[in-house]
Design an enzyme around this catalytic site. Structure first.
Site, PDB file in Angstrom:
ATOM      1  N   ASP A  58       0.984  -1.193   0.112  1.00 16.25           N
ATOM      2  CA  ASP A  58      -0.002   0.047  -0.067  1.00 16.25           C
ATOM      3  C   ASP A  58       0.793   1.348   0.045  1.00 16.25           C
ATOM      4  OD1 ASP A  58      -2.550   1.149  -0.016  1.00 16.25           O
ATOM      5  OD2 ASP A  58      -2.312   1.696   2.045  1.00 16.25           O
ATOM      6  N   HIS A  87      -3.907  13.943   0.541  1.00 15.61           N
ATOM      7  CA  HIS A  87      -3.909  13.191   1.586  1.00 15.61           C
ATOM      8  C   HIS A  87      -2.896  13.332   2.673  1.00 15.61           C
ATOM      9  CE1 HIS A  87      -5.189   9.696   3.991  1.00 15.61           C
ATOM     10  NE2 HIS A  87      -4.019   9.130   3.895  1.00 15.61           N
ATOM     11  N   GLU A  92     -10.580   3.960   3.568  1.00 15.07           N
ATOM     12  CA  GLU A  92      -9.665   4.473   2.544  1.00 15.07           C
ATOM     13  C   GLU A  92      -9.812   4.186   1.277  1.00 15.07           C
ATOM     14  OE1 GLU A  92      -5.695   3.609   3.855  1.00 15.07           O
ATOM     15  OE2 GLU A  92      -5.771   5.151   5.297  1.00 15.07           O
ATOM     16  N   GLU A 123      -9.180   3.701  -2.553  1.00  9.89           N
ATOM     17  CA  GLU A 123      -8.046   3.851  -3.060  1.00  9.89           C
ATOM     18  C   GLU A 123      -8.369   3.239  -4.459  1.00  9.89           C
ATOM     19  OE1 GLU A 123      -4.780   1.961  -0.927  1.00  9.89           O
ATOM     20  OE2 GLU A 123      -5.526   2.983   1.061  1.00  9.89           O
ATOM     21  N   ASP A 177      -9.135   0.108   1.874  1.00  8.16           N
ATOM     22  CA  ASP A 177      -8.070  -0.414   2.910  1.00  8.16           C
ATOM     23  C   ASP A 177      -8.437   0.117   4.264  1.00  8.16           C
ATOM     24  OD1 ASP A 177      -5.889  -1.829   3.662  1.00  8.16           O
ATOM     25  OD2 ASP A 177      -4.619  -0.033   3.376  1.00  8.16           O
ATOM     26  N   ARG A 218      -7.894   3.815  13.074  1.00  8.48           N
ATOM     27  CA  ARG A 218      -7.237   5.071  13.324  1.00  8.48           C
ATOM     28  C   ARG A 218      -6.537   5.067  14.999  1.00  8.48           C
ATOM     29  NH1 ARG A 218      -5.654   6.183   8.284  1.00  8.48           N
ATOM     30  NH2 ARG A 218      -7.382   6.821   6.981  1.00  8.48           N
ATOM     31  N   GLN A 245      -3.710   2.738  14.769  1.00  7.47           N
ATOM     32  CA  GLN A 245      -2.385   3.098  14.024  1.00  7.47           C
ATOM     33  C   GLN A 245      -1.899   4.038  14.719  1.00  7.47           C
ATOM     34  OE1 GLN A 245      -4.199   4.847  10.427  1.00  7.47           O
ATOM     35  NE2 GLN A 245      -2.093   5.201   9.535  1.00  7.47           N
ATOM     36  N   LYS A 253      -4.189  -1.836  10.197  1.00 10.73           N
ATOM     37  CA  LYS A 253      -4.690  -2.043   8.543  1.00 10.73           C
ATOM     38  C   LYS A 253      -4.717  -3.302   8.172  1.00 10.73           C
ATOM     39  CE  LYS A 253      -3.502   2.446   7.356  1.00 10.73           C
ATOM     40  NZ  LYS A 253      -4.093   3.096   6.406  1.00 10.73           N
ATOM     41  N   THR A 273      -8.734  -5.616   3.905  1.00 20.30           N
ATOM     42  CA  THR A 273      -8.588  -5.014   2.654  1.00 20.30           C
ATOM     43  C   THR A 273      -9.571  -5.427   1.545  1.00 20.30           C
ATOM     44  OG1 THR A 273      -6.239  -4.407   3.116  1.00 20.30           O
ATOM     45  CG2 THR A 273      -7.019  -4.031   0.895  1.00 20.30           C
ATOM     46  N   GLU A 306      -9.678  12.661   7.242  1.00 19.26           N
ATOM     47  CA  GLU A 306      -9.755  14.015   6.934  1.00 19.26           C
ATOM     48  C   GLU A 306     -11.168  14.690   6.745  1.00 19.26           C
ATOM     49  OE1 GLU A 306      -6.890  14.070   3.202  1.00 19.26           O
ATOM     50  OE2 GLU A 306      -7.778  11.799   3.390  1.00 19.26           O
TER      51      GLU A 306
END
Length: 391
Positions: free
Chosen positions: A113, A120, A186, A188, A220, A224, A227, A240, A244, A347
């Site tokens: 990844d 971002h 996420e 992607e 993904d 948080r 993380q 993570k 996925t 975000e």
């Protein structure tokens, strides 16, 4: 059975004859016989049956339970099979999409990844490192990435169980353990490797097309809080690796030829192996849409990504790392410059939340402009959050 011909599909259908993505499906009468299918509108071409009926030299590849054999065969075979499929679109080898079961389309070899969106990376840097330069000193010089967990890549439609792990509140003395309280998405874009490359054989930017079979959407999922506590100094791990999600459909790379676009202007000189100034335009004008419980929350533009898929492949192999058929590498969160173009809740909420609740369903879709007004689609990525298993 009759199926609408390409000319009869609704105008703007993203799965017309210009797209023709590959997947793996099975039918209720033969659930133990997954095989290659090709999507056209709301139907699936039984490519294995069509190939067998026509005595195709590629029938064996299309009867396999994953796309790996076809992907490993290389670009000349990919092009030949695509030509054959175009010739079978008017024939009676179609099944309704809602009558088949879709499977993970390829066996994932390795998963990488990246972190390729400047928007971002800047937004996250401001949230995680307030008062400091949001971009780390290396960001404009190389595409940052990490190795993920191939074994937890799941096909669209698979439920995601809320992960557990350590997390530490800023004002807490010690970490605690429990279900993630800040579960995120996420949005992607993924690239699937077909042709392998042996160890100690870097893949230069100009050989991108020889190795990448197709493109898919990726979610993904990210815990948080887990993380934030674990990521220094070695980066993402348990935050993570629990899931996925990828699309059930892999759209061939060449379907996006009309959507190729130049990446954003480079602000720092690049080392020769990453210099794409003389290469074909490395960006793709993909328009992504993120829905949570049916509501559109964001429309991230993939064309805004600073690092391209060709650069990522070159960087991934420059140290001599091998490529294997089924390697999946993803772009990292796709975010644009506008408030409605952000690809994750971190975000979108400036780190304040709310994040995903149990029962929430997230759906990613995307399309790109094709030739003559066509739309090129990527299969959706759908996932619903289940409560943590704490017993």
């Amino acid at each position: 059975m009759h199926v609408h011909s390409p000319s009869e599909l609704p105008e703007g259908d993203p799965f017309g004859a210009a797209t023709l993505p590959y997947g793996i499906f099975s039918t209720p009468d033969a659930p133990d016989r997954p095989r290659v299918g090709v999507r056209l509108g709301d139907h699936v071409l039984d490519a294995a049956a069509a190939a067998a009926a026509h005595g195709s030299a590629h029938a064996g590849l299309l009867a396999q339970p994953t796309l790996n054999a076809l992907m490993a065969a290389g670009r000349p075979v990919w092009e030949a099979v695509r030509r054959e499929i175009r010739g079978w679109l008017q024939e009676p080898y179609f099944l309704p999409l809602d009558a088949v079961t879709l499977h993970l389309p390829f066996e994932v070899a390795d998963y990488v990844d990246f972190y390729a969106s400047e928007h971002h990376a800047t937004n996250v840097g401001r949230i995680f490192r307030p008062g400091m330069d949001p971009l780390t000193p290396n960001w404009k010089h190389l595409p940052i990435g990490y190795h993920g967990r191939a074994g937890t890549v799941v096909v669209s439609g698979t439920d995601v169980v809320r992960p557990q792990g350590q997390r530490k509140a800023p004002d807490a003395e010690l970490p605690s353990f429990g279900p993630s309280l800040r579960l995120d998405i996420e949005a992607e874009v993924g690239f699937v490797v077909g042709t392998p490359a042996p160890a100690a054989t870097p893949v230069p930017i100009g050989e991108f097309r020889e190795h990448v079979f197709g493109v898919c959407l990726v979610n993904d999922w990210s815990a948080r809080d887990v993380q934030a506590w674990e990521y220094v100094p070695l980066g993402p791990f348990l935050g993570k690796s629990f899931a996925t999600s990828v699309s059930a459909w892999i759209t061939p790379l060449e379907a996006f030829d009309a959507a190729r676009t130049a990446p954003p202007e480079r602000t720092h000189p690049l080392l020769p192996y990453l210099d794409d100034s003389a290469a074909e335009p490395g960006g793709i004008d993909l328009r992504i849409e993120v829905r949570i419980n049916g509501e559109v929350v964001s429309r991230p533009p993939f064309a805004s990504m600073y690092w391209t898929a060709a650069q990522q492949l070159a960087h991934m192999t420059v140290n001599g790392a091998s490529l294997r058929t089924g390697d999946l590498y993803a772009s990292g969160t796709v975010s644009g410059p506008e408030p409605d173009q952000l690809g994750c809740l971190l975000e979108l909420t400036q780190g304040k939340g709310p994040y995903l609740a149990d029962g929430d369903e997230v759906v990613l879709t995307a399309w790109a402009p094709g030739a003559d007004g066509a739309r090129i689609g990527l299969g959706e990525v759908r996932g619903r959050i289940l409560p943590a298993r704490t017993a």
